[in-house]
Each structure stands twice: as C-alpha cells, then as structure tokens.
Design an enzyme around this catalytic site. Sequence first.
Site, short mmCIF file in Angstrom:
data_model
loop_
_atom_site.label_atom_id
_atom_site.label_comp_id
_atom_site.label_asym_id
_atom_site.label_seq_id
_atom_site.Cartn_x
_atom_site.Cartn_y
_atom_site.Cartn_z
N CYS A 57 0.84 -1.18 0.00
CA CYS A 57 0.00 0.00 0.00
C CYS A 57 0.89 1.24 0.00
O CYS A 57 1.86 1.32 0.75
CB CYS A 57 -0.94 0.10 1.19
N ARG A 73 4.17 -0.42 -4.54
CA ARG A 73 3.83 -0.93 -3.21
C ARG A 73 2.51 -1.71 -3.20
O ARG A 73 2.15 -2.31 -2.20
CB ARG A 73 3.72 0.23 -2.21
N TRP A 104 -2.62 -2.86 -1.67
CA TRP A 104 -2.31 -4.30 -1.80
C TRP A 104 -3.15 -4.96 -0.72
O TRP A 104 -2.90 -4.78 0.47
CB TRP A 104 -0.82 -4.54 -1.58
N ASN A 141 -1.83 1.96 5.54
CA ASN A 141 -0.93 0.91 5.09
C ASN A 141 -0.56 0.09 6.33
O ASN A 141 0.00 0.62 7.27
CB ASN A 141 0.31 1.58 4.47
N GLY A 142 -0.90 -1.20 6.32
CA GLY A 142 -0.58 -2.03 7.49
C GLY A 142 -1.75 -2.94 7.82
O GLY A 142 -2.66 -3.13 7.01
N GLU A 163 17.31 -18.10 -7.56
CA GLU A 163 16.97 -16.74 -7.96
C GLU A 163 16.46 -16.71 -9.41
O GLU A 163 15.50 -16.01 -9.72
CB GLU A 163 18.20 -15.83 -7.77
N LYS A 188 12.80 -15.35 -10.45
CA LYS A 188 12.60 -14.27 -11.44
C LYS A 188 11.59 -14.71 -12.49
O LYS A 188 10.71 -13.95 -12.87
CB LYS A 188 13.90 -13.90 -12.16
N GLU A 232 7.91 -15.13 -10.93
CA GLU A 232 7.20 -13.94 -10.46
C GLU A 232 6.75 -13.03 -11.59
O GLU A 232 5.73 -12.36 -11.47
CB GLU A 232 7.97 -13.19 -9.36
N HIS A 272 16.64 -36.79 -7.13
CA HIS A 272 15.77 -37.18 -6.02
C HIS A 272 14.35 -36.65 -6.17
O HIS A 272 13.65 -36.46 -5.18
CB HIS A 272 16.38 -36.71 -4.70
N LYS A 284 6.29 -4.68 -4.01
CA LYS A 284 7.73 -4.57 -3.84
C LYS A 284 8.15 -4.52 -2.39
O LYS A 284 9.18 -5.05 -2.00
CB LYS A 284 8.23 -3.33 -4.58
#
Length: 613
Positions: free
Chosen positions: A2, A27, A73, A99-100, A486, A490, A493, A509, A608
């Site tokens: 947010c 955000r 968000w 925000n929170g 990583e 990438k 996402e 395995h 983010k």
Amino acid sequence: MCGIVAYVGDREAYPIIIDGLRRLEYRGYDSAGVSIINGSFNNYKKQGKVSDLEQLLEGKDLHGTIGMGHTRWATHGVPNDVNAHPHLSGDGNLSIIHNGIIENYASLKQALENLGHTFKSDTDTEVLIHLIEEIRKGEKDLSLEEATRQALQKVDGAYAIVILEKDNPDKIVGAKKSSPLVLGIGDGEYFLASDASPMVKYTDKVIYLEDEEIVTIERDKGYQIRTIENKVTNPKVLQIDLKIEELEKGGYDHFMLKEIYQQPVTIAESMRGRINAAEGWCKLGGMELHMNRFLNAKRIILTACGTSWHAAMIAEYLFEDLARIPTEVEYASEFRYRNPIITPDDVIIAISQSGETADTLAAIKSAKTKGAFLYGIVNNVGSSIPRETHSGSYTHAGPEIGVASTKAFTSQLTVLTMMAIILGYQKGKISEDYYHRLLSELESIPAQVAKILNKSEQIKYIAGEVRNASNALYLGRGYNFPIALEGALKLKEISYIHAEGYPAAEMKHGPIALIDMYMPVVIIATNESAREKIISNIQEVKARKGIVIAIITEGDDKIKEMADFSIEIPMIEEPLSPLLSVIPLQILSYHIAVMRGCHVDQPRNLAKSVTVE
Ligand code: G6P
C-alpha cells in the site's frame, strides 16, 4: 505494501497526489483512491491500477489544495471498489488511508457494532476510522489528533495512516507504527507519503517518522509531532539526495529493464570508495567501526526474505569459504517465530532492498533483545532496518522500482563479497595472492556485466524458443545453487511459468521425474570445481529429452555442444561468479515475460515492499 500520499499547501493537490500514487504503485496496485477537500468532500476509489482511478476521475471537479491518495495491496477484504481506500467514518466527516494491518480489528469492530456502527467494507481500516469517530462522539471538542492518539492506544498491529476531516480543510493528521511514513517539508507546503518519491520534485527536506509518532500538519501553523504517549518530539530534518530522473524509466520499456541495464553502474556504486585493488585495500565504514565483533564472531546469521534471502544464501558460501566463520541463513519469517538460539557472540546480518520488510524488521528486533550484534545491508536510505541495527552498509543501488529485484540483488552481493574478502584477509584465511586476485576481479565485475548485457538479443532468441513452457527447472551447484533459486524466482514472479530451483545433484531425487521434451532446464555450468559432475547432470537431462539452456564459461565448447542453447559469460574466480551468472537469467525472464504479455513491472498479486507479516 500500500502506498499513501497526502498534500497541503498552495498548489493544486490532485496532480501531486496522482503523480505520487504512480510513483508508489510498486507498493500495491489492486485498487486506488483519493480524498480532496474543496468546500465539499470528494472521495473516489476504484478497483484496479492508478490509471483506472484516473479514468474514473476524468471530468470531476478535483480542485483543492488539500488531499490524499492511496494505492492498495489487499490484506483484509478482496480487492474491489468498496474495500479500496479511503474509508469514511459513519457520519462521512472523516476519511482515512492506511498501510498495514490492525490485528485486533475483529474485536474492535464487534465493540463498535454493539454501539450501533455499521460497516460498508471488509477492511480493518474502516474499523479504525469508526473508532476515532466514536471517541470524538463523547467529547465534541476533542481535536482530530487527540482522538487519533487515543484510538491508536487501543490498536494492535501495524499502521501508517493519514486522516482528513471534511470541515477542516487546513489540517492533516498522520501516524505510523511498523509501516513507513515520511513527512516532507516544503516552503509553506507539506507532504506525507510512504516514501520520499512523491515529494522529491518539491522538497528535499524530510523527517522519517518513528514508530508510534503522530504528526499534525496545519496549513499556516506548520507541523507538530507527538508520541502516542503525548510527548512532543523534535526530530531532525534530513536532507535527501534523490533525483527525479532516478524515478523515471529513462527511455526503457520497463523499470525492470532499466534496472538490469544499470547494473554495471550500480555495482560500481556499491564499491565506490570501498575498494582499491591497485593499492590492495578494501573497507566498509560500518564494519571498520565494529571489526572486533566480526573477527570474534562465533557465528554469522543472515536473515532476509525473497531475493534478498538468495543473496544471504550466497553469503553463507562466501563467509564459510573465504573467512571460515560458521554461517547460517534464515528466512526472516521463520527465524522470528522458532525461538532461535542467539548469543552476544553472534553477528546477525539483515539484508533488505527496501529496509522495510516487516518480517526482516521483526526478526532483528527480536534478535536485538538477545544481545546479538546487528548489521544491516540495505538499499533504501533512511528506512527502518538501518535505524534498528547497530551498524551497516548501504548498497547504493539507487531506487529500485520494478517489483522483481535485479540491481538491488547484485549490489547486495557486491557488499557481501567485500565483507567476506575483508574478513578472510583479516583472519588470515586467504592468501595474500588470492586476496589481491579477488580484489582486482571484483573491480572488473562492472565491465564483465556490461559484456553480458550485450548478449541480450541472443538471450531474447532463446526466450522465444521456450516462452510457451508451463514449467522450468533451474539447476546449479555450490555458489551457483542460490542463483538457480533466484533464476527460478525471477521467471515465476514475472512470467507466471512455474519454475523450481534445485541443487543440480538433487535433481535425481525428484525433479527428474518431471523432465520431458517440453521442459526447459537452465543449468548454471560455470563452476570449475564441479565441472565433471555438472556435465553428468546435463547428460541426465538430455537423456530424458529436456531442453538444456546452459550458462557456460566463455570458450567451454564441450558443454556448448551438449546443450540446446548456451550463454557464455566471462571466466571469473568462483566466489564472484554469482555476480555474473545471474545476469543472463534476469534477461531471460524479462524477455519471456514480455513475450507472454505479462505486466513486467507490476506482476499480479505481488508488491515490492512487503510491510505486513
Ligand atoms: C518482495 C519483493 C522482492 C523482495 C522481497 C524482500 O517479495 O517482491 O523483490 O526480494 O520482498 O524485500 P526486501 O526489500 O526486504 O529486500
């Protein structure tokens, strides 16, 4: 998560707010809204991105010199028009953005419902504004800031809030706990926002509010900050060094692409003034002040989330290999809750691009109580983690706006590599020769990264060949195992292709069962120390008809012949190789996502800066 922005001054508020929301959209971007006071109280909100809100607002009278905006968000309540912020009090006189998370919102809501309040949305935020309204009902003359202060005393959880009052077009009240809130101080004008980006065009003077501080801004009187305990505070006004160009795409199609291409510069920025191979020195100011804590550390514990956690994984190899210090890596969210054994001889390193990730922040706060020495590796200057740690190093990558982290990651790796080299050398664990070789190769990294960036067209071709895959596997060994993680992160996402990263030897395995002619397998095959084993892994994939994309060292013709596609990167000392091997994986994910028509900078459901636990 947010983004919030508010303005009071002589200018038109709406253009500042909408521009600020665009800058804060990283955000959260599932809905957005504004409140503007201009005689009447104009509250509008809309599911979707800031651009959807702008469309809704076309032709509306939004003149006025005080207002606020929010980009969301979702935490409580699905993303829709009703749950979007701002939320109003029952009488419609107060408006709030938040925000929170208000953790005890359910019990507060029940108590308010018992008093006759009804709620329109499913959000925790609406409960808070009703609570403030309820407190004021008892005392009509109670100021907005005082009612807010009393309400916040009843609240558990995290918040950055801004409140406006319909009949008071000269006042803004804001408050924060665990979520960021910055006060911008201009000439007769004031800003409040989740970060400084909405205000840099207008002022470079800011105050980063501390937890449980409440700020009251009055148009002609200025601002006053009080704690939730009602003590006036006088925080220092800081001057920020942030240029508007750093917040623009600068001709690139996406922020992610710009940030990938910035890496030769940002890696060099991370090293600036900290290393000189010709003179044979490397130093980090934040470490020097506390060198004994590092040299005597019985253990290093690295904690982080997401891509920063992958940097931590590589640091484990670096600290153990070069400095011979036992090292552990912890997901911040797990670290905090599993009652870890921490002693004053431990050094805890928190890694974070934003410096605001709630889990990382909470993890170090709890480690602090056990006496450990806390070191922060953070990009965002002035954020919360650096204020919570004993010392640290900024990564100096500049603002990273693309949700998928790229340049922040390589700058974290650069700092962590310098730390490991310094410790290895000072502890006498690496030879003089090796030390000098590592320094000069590290200094050469920006130029080597630039060479890899020149292969973008070749990588784009490979992206075209695998763009329709449903799954992908990434394999690596040693220093390049975390790079496999990583690379997979990438891809998933931003392109929504399911991808897994694995240590190459573990493939046998489980994941090997998935390999068929449709499965791209990206293998980072640059490790000299495990070369023969990696060749065997490639053969195992080929035997099952998998599509091998190999990241190889320049001139490695043997692997080149075995792989379906290969991308050559320059030869480098193995501890430094992640700084190069990650670059083609970033470019590959980027092109695949663009070809699949995905929103690269704002992937679905992600944000983010994750300021909720
Ligand atoms: C989010 C972002 C990731 C980031 C992670 C940790 O998930 O989308 O890119 O790696 O948070 O963020 P931090 O700011 O602590 O590095």
